[in-house]
Structures are given as C-alpha cells and as structure tokens.
Design a protein around this motif. Sequence first.
Motif, PDB file in Angstrom:
ATOM      1  N   ARG A 157     -26.769  17.083  -9.839  1.00 43.88           N
ATOM      2  CA  ARG A 157     -26.230  18.332 -10.364  1.00 43.88           C
ATOM      3  C   ARG A 157     -26.851  18.684 -11.705  1.00 43.88           C
ATOM      4  O   ARG A 157     -27.265  17.790 -12.452  1.00 43.88           O
ATOM      5  CB  ARG A 157     -24.708  18.201 -10.523  1.00 43.88           C
ATOM      6  N   PRO A 158     -26.909  19.956 -12.034  1.00 46.81           N
ATOM      7  CA  PRO A 158     -27.410  20.349 -13.358  1.00 46.81           C
ATOM      8  C   PRO A 158     -26.432  19.928 -14.446  1.00 46.81           C
ATOM      9  O   PRO A 158     -25.217  19.888 -14.220  1.00 46.81           O
ATOM     10  CB  PRO A 158     -27.525  21.878 -13.255  1.00 46.81           C
ATOM     11  N   VAL A 159     -26.949  19.621 -15.623  1.00 49.01           N
ATOM     12  CA  VAL A 159     -26.084  19.227 -16.737  1.00 49.01           C
ATOM     13  C   VAL A 159     -25.176  20.374 -17.137  1.00 49.01           C
ATOM     14  O   VAL A 159     -23.952  20.210 -17.263  1.00 49.01           O
ATOM     15  CB  VAL A 159     -26.936  18.770 -17.954  1.00 49.01           C
ATOM     16  N   PHE A 160     -25.764  21.546 -17.366  1.00 50.32           N
ATOM     17  CA  PHE A 160     -24.981  22.696 -17.823  1.00 50.32           C
ATOM     18  C   PHE A 160     -24.384  23.429 -16.631  1.00 50.32           C
ATOM     19  O   PHE A 160     -25.061  24.203 -15.945  1.00 50.32           O
ATOM     20  CB  PHE A 160     -25.852  23.637 -18.667  1.00 50.32           C
ATOM     21  N   ARG A 161     -23.117  23.160 -16.370  1.00 47.11           N
ATOM     22  CA  ARG A 161     -22.374  23.857 -15.324  1.00 47.11           C
ATOM     23  C   ARG A 161     -20.952  24.018 -15.807  1.00 47.11           C
ATOM     24  O   ARG A 161     -20.432  23.202 -16.568  1.00 47.11           O
ATOM     25  CB  ARG A 161     -22.445  23.109 -14.000  1.00 47.11           C
ATOM     26  N   ARG A 162     -20.272  25.070 -15.355  1.00 48.83           N
ATOM     27  CA  ARG A 162     -18.947  25.395 -15.874  1.00 48.83           C
ATOM     28  C   ARG A 162     -17.884  24.424 -15.395  1.00 48.83           C
ATOM     29  O   ARG A 162     -16.991  24.049 -16.137  1.00 48.83           O
ATOM     30  CB  ARG A 162     -18.575  26.833 -15.479  1.00 48.83           C
ATOM     31  N   LEU A 163     -17.968  23.980 -14.124  1.00 46.15           N
ATOM     32  CA  LEU A 163     -16.943  23.114 -13.540  1.00 46.15           C
ATOM     33  C   LEU A 163     -17.484  21.716 -13.331  1.00 46.15           C
ATOM     34  O   LEU A 163     -18.657  21.527 -12.985  1.00 46.15           O
ATOM     35  CB  LEU A 163     -16.452  23.690 -12.202  1.00 46.15           C
ATOM     36  N   ALA A 164     -16.628  20.701 -13.509  1.00 45.60           N
ATOM     37  CA  ALA A 164     -17.055  19.314 -13.343  1.00 45.60           C
ATOM     38  C   ALA A 164     -17.382  19.000 -11.898  1.00 45.60           C
ATOM     39  O   ALA A 164     -18.259  18.206 -11.602  1.00 45.60           O
ATOM     40  CB  ALA A 164     -15.954  18.374 -13.851  1.00 45.60           C
TER      41      ALA A 164
ATOM     42  N   SER B  22     -19.135  26.422 -22.244  1.00 47.40           N
ATOM     43  CA  SER B  22     -18.681  26.999 -23.507  1.00 47.40           C
ATOM     44  C   SER B  22     -17.183  26.844 -23.726  1.00 47.40           C
ATOM     45  O   SER B  22     -16.640  27.426 -24.673  1.00 47.40           O
ATOM     46  CB  SER B  22     -19.050  28.486 -23.558  1.00 47.40           C
ATOM     47  N   ALA B  23     -16.505  26.065 -22.882  1.00 44.22           N
ATOM     48  CA  ALA B  23     -15.066  25.859 -23.047  1.00 44.22           C
ATOM     49  C   ALA B  23     -14.766  25.281 -24.424  1.00 44.22           C
ATOM     50  O   ALA B  23     -15.450  24.369 -24.889  1.00 44.22           O
ATOM     51  CB  ALA B  23     -14.538  24.922 -21.959  1.00 44.22           C
TER      52      ALA B  23
END
Length: 441
Positions: free
Chosen positions: A434-441, A167-168
């Motif tokens: 990795r999951p697509v929706f994650r806060r950190l790259a 959501s950034a």
Amino acid sequence: MGGTDGEFGLPRSRAANERLHALVPGGAHTYAKGDDQYPEGLAPVITHGRGAHVWDVDGNRYVEYGSGLRSVSLGHAHPRVVEAVRREIERGGNFVRPSVVEVEAAERFLATVPTAEMVKFAKNGSDATTAAVRLARAVTGRARVALCADHPFFSVDDWFIGTTPMSAGIPETDLTVTFPYGDLAATEDLLARHEGEIACLVLEPATHAEPPPGYLAGLRALADRHGCVLVFDEMITGFRWSEAGAQGLYGVVPDLSTFGKALGNGFAVSALAGRRELMERGGLRHSGERVFLLSTTHGAETHALAAAMAVQTAYTEEGVTARLHALGERLAAGVREAASGMGVGDHVLVRGRASNLVFATLDGDGRPSQEYRTLFLRRLLAGGVLAPSFVVSAALDDADIERTVDAVAQACAVYRKALDAGDPTPWMGGRAVRPVFRRLA
C-alpha cells in the motif's frame, strides 16, 4: 536463502511484527518501514547488518537496498564511522555547553559544502526543513510557502503533512501552495498570483530525472525577482549527487539547504545550512527580531557529529560518490537486461540517477500497479534481496549485484506468467502493498 512461494515464509518476523503493532503505532517508527509496504507476511524484522547485507530474526541473509531509507550509503557498521563514534562516546556525548566537536563538525561541513556560510545541526530532516521555512517566513515577513508538488516528502510538520491525504489532526490552512517540478512558467505564474505573499520555494533540486537545462538557475532568478527564499532539500541528493550535494554538482546556490540521511551513515544527524545574512537571524549577533531557529537537546551529540565527519572523510578520500554511480549503472544494466530477457522490459522499469535508483512495476496496460509490485517484491525476498528500491550502498560488490540480477530474473519470469494470465493475484500471496500516504488505515 531461496525457495518457491510455498516454501518461503518468515514466521518469526511475522510474530515480531505482531508484537510491534501491539506496542508501536503502525508497527514501525517510520511509515515507510511499515509492514504494509511489503507483501503480506513477508516483512522481515532485522537483527543486524554488516556492509550491504542484513539478517532477519528468521536467520535469512539479504542483499539490502535503500538502507535506512537511503541513509546508510557506506554500508552498515562502516569501520571508519564506527571507530569515530566509539571514540566520542567514551568521552561523553552531551554537555551543558558546546563541545569542541561542534566547531570541528561545522568547519568540516562548510568545507565540504562551500556554497553555505553557516550551519546548524539537528537530529532529523523534518526539523531542519521546518526551520528553513520558519526562517524564510521571518526574514521575508510573508506567510505562504510554495513547495514542489512532485516531491514526496519534506517534513512531518503541519505545513507539509497538511497537504497530504494523512492530514487528520491538522487545522485547515491555505498557507501552503504547490508548483510543478521543471516548469518555470507555472512557477512564475504562481508567484505572480501570490505576489508579495510567498516566503520561500522549497524543493529537492533533483529527483529521479535530471533537472531540465537552466531550470535551477531559472528558479534562482525567479526567487530573486520575487523576493522569496530558495530552499533546496538535499536530504537525498546530499553526497549521493556529489559531496556538496546537487547545488555543488549543478552550480546553483540556494539561500538555504537541508542535509541528512547519508550525512551520518545511519546515525541521527541533519543540517540546516545557508547564507550568513539569513542564518544569523537565528543567532545572537544582530540587532533584529530573534528567530527561534533550531534548539534541540540532542542536536549536537558528539558521537553523531563524529559520524558525520567520518562520513565526509570517507566520501572525499575513498571516492564514494563515483563508486555509488558505478554500482548503480551496473545494477541498472543488469536489471534491464534481465527484465527484457524475460519479456517484461516494458513493465519492470529502472529509473533515476545511478546512485539513487528506483523501480516501477507496470500492469498489462502500462499503468503503475501495487499488485505487480507485490508480486515482484515477494520474489525478490525469496531470492534473498530486500529491495523497496534499488538505491545502492558503497558496500555492494560484484557478487551482490549478480545475486540481485538473478533474483530479478526469477521475479520477472513470474511477472511474465502473471501478465499472460492477466491477473497477478495468484502470485501475490495476500493483499497488495500500500502507499504510505493514504487517508484510511
């Protein structure tokens, strides 16, 4: 292709991925196509595709599933679609006024999806679904949107992405609320708590499981009782469930619905469709306040609309939906038999409607595992199968299914070794997917 872990590699794809990351944020134009979704160093970069097969820059050929994020349901370069596109491209693709192709495409779409009365075309699903939300807010005079929490994606726009870990850059808002799929009581409670505030209910009408009996009809009744708009996101269910989508199959009519993906067989076309009373608010033949519904420079490119009409013709004349179901049933049975035969039938699971299969990879305790998914994908790739899901296309044949099942069996043999060792790491070849929706790259 094939080989063991030590032999299988994609050096040219790896180099192409590095070039992509240097120029394109994320290395792809869709996050679900990112190389973080594949085992480390084993994200093929594609040169071309035909039918159910694709080739990468390393010269490997794969049986492909989930083609174009479920958009290519007929197979790559389908002759009927290619010919329709070629014919229109030679006549010009975009004019200062509507083309006659636009009315032909609208008539054809509404004949295919008779539960809708008007349609407007665009290029991607996000635009169509956001337009549905805007229209619902306009006609109800309400601001809140209620979306199904159990469905992974609706739009790239703020009203949806603001609810995800990515959501950034999006201002905080409390205008989007959620409800669980299949739970009418919880949805009614939500509507009661926000009485007179919710403009629309947005959901995929079906997912990896069939709707509970009476659920969609119950949602229709709730929307009517509480004065909100019922929106079906048919991006995935459109055509794969029936030519008229899930609404055609289950007999529940939404106020608005959105289509895309299979509609163009890989060409960029989406649609917002629905009741005339609502849709006309985005038009010119009413006396109320105008709604800026959809206005896109390329939304009605003639070649994309021609592709959509060719797809609809193929589905109706060739029985494509029935073929997708038959292929999916055959594949699911083979995968389950292979997994069971290797002793991992409780860990490698196939789920979903036969035309829209996904798989789950569970660890020794029965929990979803990205580490075991990595191992599984790695072995499938080595066996010549590119399968982020098991979503079939109509271009698959018996040999493709057999090859896939053989690759699954080989993957399951390694899976069993990892379970016995209690650690999949030695077979992962690097970091986990990795999951697509994650806060950190």
